[in-house]
Design a protein around this motif. Sequence first.
Motif, mmCIF file in Angstrom:
data_model
loop_
_atom_site.group_PDB
_atom_site.id
_atom_site.type_symbol
_atom_site.label_atom_id
_atom_site.label_comp_id
_atom_site.label_asym_id
_atom_site.label_seq_id
_atom_site.Cartn_x
_atom_site.Cartn_y
_atom_site.Cartn_z
ATOM 1 N N GLY A 42 69.267 12.315 7.061
ATOM 2 C CA GLY A 42 69.222 11.531 8.292
ATOM 3 C C GLY A 42 68.993 10.058 8.026
ATOM 4 N N THR A 43 68.077 9.752 7.103
ATOM 5 C CA THR A 43 67.817 8.350 6.772
ATOM 6 C C THR A 43 69.037 7.684 6.153
ATOM 7 O OG1 THR A 43 65.485 8.899 6.372
ATOM 8 C CG2 THR A 43 66.269 6.794 5.524
ATOM 9 N N GLN A 55 69.372 5.275 20.465
ATOM 10 C CA GLN A 55 68.544 6.356 20.985
ATOM 11 C C GLN A 55 68.475 7.514 20.009
ATOM 12 O OE1 GLN A 55 70.212 7.293 24.802
ATOM 13 N NE2 GLN A 55 69.117 5.626 25.842
ATOM 14 N N LEU A 56 69.607 7.829 19.365
ATOM 15 C CA LEU A 56 69.612 8.910 18.394
ATOM 16 C C LEU A 56 68.774 8.539 17.174
ATOM 17 C CD1 LEU A 56 70.620 11.664 17.563
ATOM 18 C CD2 LEU A 56 72.691 10.607 16.658
ATOM 19 N N LYS A 57 68.813 7.286 16.780
ATOM 20 C CA LYS A 57 68.004 6.844 15.647
ATOM 21 C C LYS A 57 66.514 6.964 15.962
ATOM 22 C CE LYS A 57 71.558 3.622 14.029
ATOM 23 N NZ LYS A 57 71.933 2.215 13.831
ATOM 24 N N ALA A 62 61.365 10.053 15.572
ATOM 25 C CA ALA A 62 60.373 10.914 16.220
ATOM 26 C C ALA A 62 60.309 12.273 15.536
ATOM 27 C CB ALA A 62 60.702 11.075 17.707
ATOM 28 N N LEU A 63 61.476 12.820 15.189
ATOM 29 C CA LEU A 63 61.512 14.089 14.488
ATOM 30 C C LEU A 63 60.873 13.972 13.112
ATOM 31 C CD1 LEU A 63 62.729 17.089 14.571
ATOM 32 C CD2 LEU A 63 64.280 16.124 12.902
ATOM 33 N N ARG A 123 62.779 -1.309 16.774
ATOM 34 C CA ARG A 123 63.812 -1.475 15.746
ATOM 35 C C ARG A 123 63.228 -2.023 14.454
ATOM 36 N NH1 ARG A 123 67.972 -5.076 16.897
ATOM 37 N NH2 ARG A 123 66.975 -5.948 18.747
ATOM 38 N N ASP A 124 62.242 -2.877 14.566
ATOM 39 C CA ASP A 124 61.603 -3.433 13.375
ATOM 40 C C ASP A 124 60.656 -2.423 12.742
ATOM 41 O OD1 ASP A 124 60.975 -5.241 11.434
ATOM 42 O OD2 ASP A 124 59.705 -6.506 12.686
ATOM 43 N N ALA A 125 60.038 -1.574 13.555
ATOM 44 C CA ALA A 125 59.023 -0.638 13.055
ATOM 45 C C ALA A 125 59.611 0.662 12.530
ATOM 46 C CB ALA A 125 58.024 -0.318 14.173
ATOM 47 N N VAL A 126 60.907 0.907 12.798
ATOM 48 C CA VAL A 126 61.520 2.193 12.441
ATOM 49 C C VAL A 126 61.306 2.536 10.969
ATOM 50 C CG1 VAL A 126 63.794 3.166 11.957
ATOM 51 C CG2 VAL A 126 63.238 2.463 14.262
ATOM 52 N N GLY A 127 61.583 1.589 10.081
ATOM 53 C CA GLY A 127 61.432 1.865 8.662
ATOM 54 C C GLY A 127 60.005 2.185 8.275
ATOM 55 N N TYR A 128 59.049 1.466 8.850
ATOM 56 C CA TYR A 128 57.645 1.698 8.525
ATOM 57 C C TYR A 128 57.142 3.016 9.119
ATOM 58 C CZ TYR A 128 57.186 -2.990 6.613
ATOM 59 O OH TYR A 128 57.321 -4.107 5.834
ATOM 60 N N LEU A 129 57.628 3.387 10.295
ATOM 61 C CA LEU A 129 57.195 4.630 10.928
ATOM 62 C C LEU A 129 57.731 5.855 10.208
ATOM 63 C CD1 LEU A 129 57.580 3.689 14.706
ATOM 64 C CD2 LEU A 129 55.470 3.817 13.367
#
Length: 470
Positions: A42-43, A55-57, A62-63, A123-129
């Motif tokens: 997925g990544t 939204q899918l990203k 979340a998953l 969008r900025d936090a996605v990688g860190y989360l």
Amino acid sequence: MTLAVAGVVSGQIVISLAAVIVLSLAWWIPPALVRLSVVLGGTLFLFQNAAVGGQLKFAFVALCLILGAWSFWALRYRWSSAEPFDREVVKPILVAALVLTAVPVLTLVQFAFGPASVDSWLRDAVGYLSLPSLLLVGVEAGLKLSWRIAAIVISGTSLVAAALALSTWLSRRGGDVLGFSQLGLASSMPVFAGIALALAMYFNSRSTGLAWLLLGLLQIAILVSTGGRQPAIFAVVGLLLAAAFSRRGLAQRLARLFVAGLAALFAFGAVLAFSETFGGGIAARRLNFFDRVLDSGWSAIQQDGSVIDRSNAYDWTLQIWQSNLWFGRGLGVNFPSVRSGLTDDGGFTLDTPLVVLAKFGIVGSVAIVWAVGLVFAGALRARRHSAIPELKAPTYSVVAIGLVLCTVLNGFPTENRGFGIFLAGLIVIALAASDSQKYTRGANSRYRNIGAVAGAESRPSMRSASRRMT
């Protein structure tokens, strides 16, 4: 116009349904291999893919959080374990995952009073989360999967990541007219674990290990074909570190380095031929940079466009950090463009390690560096417990970490979406190769069966599996 919109919508629906099916499997089927495949795949394919909606990203992230929490729950018994392996290897990585979770979450306070919108912060936090989830899922997979399966998964992931980087960078550098397009993550970091594994097995194996050498050079060659200059440096650094930290005698190291060097030169010629035939000569033109440096010296570096852009990035980011010295300005705020100096043209990161200081300040940056250091230390210590003779030496971890450090001047690793894949690969191999990595306590019956099968499969046949793979 209507047909175009309908096509986009239908494409999104197909992608969403496929994702739901795959993610459902990840939730309902216990094996750690499925969860690892989902977070890695997925990544690789969802991030930096224009065909996938935001939204899918976000749903995928979340998953990842759910799967990471699942893995953490499955590993909870490791906290009370007094085994040396857990104290030295597993616990530091779990602590690192918790720290890397806390740092971006704490920036929510800044977000509440700052200029960032909800969308930009996410969008900025996605990688860190997603980073802690990749760590936790990687730890569980490394503890439960056999060495052979882990090696296949990480090597396969590395090859896929290299192919995605090739397509993306050729497209960005003018190869779109040749049919290249961005299909996913454009990062070299997911390839580092696979390269390090291949070189470690080659330089430490009792046999010739030529299959491993060819696998490692194939991955490097694909990266060099992107037209990047760094991959050529990665090749030299990787080979030298692998030879330096091999467990073999000096004569054997030099002999294998000589063979690897000859093979690398042949691979380099193949890359140039590929570039001319299929890549429009993009790689060949960009690699001429090294010839210009040899001819003109420092002036060629000063006049290079990429070097000028990075110099601007350092200047802009340093100014931002100085105004938010201790805690940074948080996530979700655009940096100025290195070309125009305007934030409207900029993005959430720049090619400089100072970005992490600008975002999280001294306090947050120290916490992140400490957490990443814990993961690196755990991977290095795992070799003491390795059941794979080729990984008893520190070669694998040193080469992998050394390749990452080669990229630091161009940006801090956690800003790269591929860094989480790299860390997952690093610890999966380190833990799966260990003779004390399998456990069944506290798991349900299906996990016990899987753990027993994996343990029986891996422990008695570790050496034979290693020989088969070399």
